[in-house]
Design an enzyme around this catalytic site. Sequence first.
Site, short mmCIF file in Angstrom:
data_model
loop_
_atom_site.label_atom_id
_atom_site.label_comp_id
_atom_site.label_asym_id
_atom_site.label_seq_id
_atom_site.Cartn_x
_atom_site.Cartn_y
_atom_site.Cartn_z
N HIS A 102 0.84 -1.21 0.00
CA HIS A 102 0.00 0.00 0.00
C HIS A 102 0.87 1.25 0.00
O HIS A 102 0.61 2.20 -0.76
CB HIS A 102 -0.91 0.01 1.22
CG HIS A 102 -1.70 1.28 1.37
ND1 HIS A 102 -2.91 1.49 0.76
CD2 HIS A 102 -1.43 2.43 2.07
CE1 HIS A 102 -3.35 2.70 1.06
NE2 HIS A 102 -2.47 3.29 1.86
N GLU A 103 1.89 1.27 0.83
CA GLU A 103 2.76 2.46 0.89
C GLU A 103 3.55 2.62 -0.41
O GLU A 103 3.79 3.75 -0.85
CB GLU A 103 3.71 2.35 2.09
CG GLU A 103 3.01 2.31 3.44
CD GLU A 103 2.03 3.46 3.65
OE1 GLU A 103 2.26 4.56 3.08
OE2 GLU A 103 1.04 3.27 4.37
N HIS A 106 1.65 4.54 -2.90
CA HIS A 106 1.80 6.00 -2.85
C HIS A 106 3.06 6.45 -3.60
O HIS A 106 3.06 7.50 -4.25
CB HIS A 106 1.88 6.46 -1.39
CG HIS A 106 0.59 6.37 -0.65
ND1 HIS A 106 -0.59 6.90 -1.15
CD2 HIS A 106 0.27 5.80 0.55
CE1 HIS A 106 -1.57 6.67 -0.29
NE2 HIS A 106 -1.08 5.99 0.75
N HIS A 110 3.23 8.99 -6.74
CA HIS A 110 4.15 10.14 -6.79
C HIS A 110 4.97 10.10 -8.08
O HIS A 110 5.14 11.12 -8.76
CB HIS A 110 5.08 10.11 -5.58
CG HIS A 110 5.91 11.33 -5.43
ND1 HIS A 110 7.09 11.35 -4.72
CD2 HIS A 110 5.75 12.61 -5.91
CE1 HIS A 110 7.60 12.57 -4.75
NE2 HIS A 110 6.82 13.33 -5.48
#
Length: 229
Positions: A102-103, A106, A110
């Site tokens: 999940h991280e 991100h 980006h």
Amino acid sequence: MFYPMFLYPSMIILLPGLILAAYAQFKVKTTYNKYLKVANQRGITGAETASRILKKNGIYDVTVEQVGGKLSDHYDPTKKKLRLSNEVYNGRSIASIAIAAHEVGHAIQHNKSYAPLTLRSTIAPVVGFTSNSAWFLFFIGILFNFPQLMTLGILFFASAVIFNIVTLPVEFNASSRALTQLESEYLVYDDEGIGVKKVLNAAALTYVAATIVAFLQLLRMVLLRGSRD
């Protein structure tokens, strides 16, 4: 009749949101703890999961590092650092790889200049100031019967609501990317995907609850302001 600010009958407006928020916190903790005890069949750690997905997506300028705390995992777009808690970084559980992926979602956002993430990062510094100032202004407005300050507090708090709304697609999209990456890299088996979804859905519910609570709080502020006219 005068009531202390936080004892106004209008507090009832917040009750549904507070109940949902409490349930969301309970759900994320119980689901996380459950799947923290279930080892993934590949036997890989959260850190290894993150590194593999980053490499697969051609992202080589993001550092994966370990941080303290529980459920303190996050991606810092300003420093391009993916920080994972000890249980996720070193863990070989379903929960560990789900949160790590999940991280990384991100980080992929980006890298691809995902618009909602860009917007959230842009407004975050301003929202940090306005949201922290909102209740102070609103309280002073009530205390000294200065409706204009109450209105300014409402406008400031509205920025926090907007931030929460913008956060929703960012988080849901990161979870969607996480599952896609885990499956495309064959890091989870079919039955494990169910556990990953449950962990990610539980985490997403906390953001939904936070948004609802913020909206209801804004509604309450507007009603309190209206009662002063």
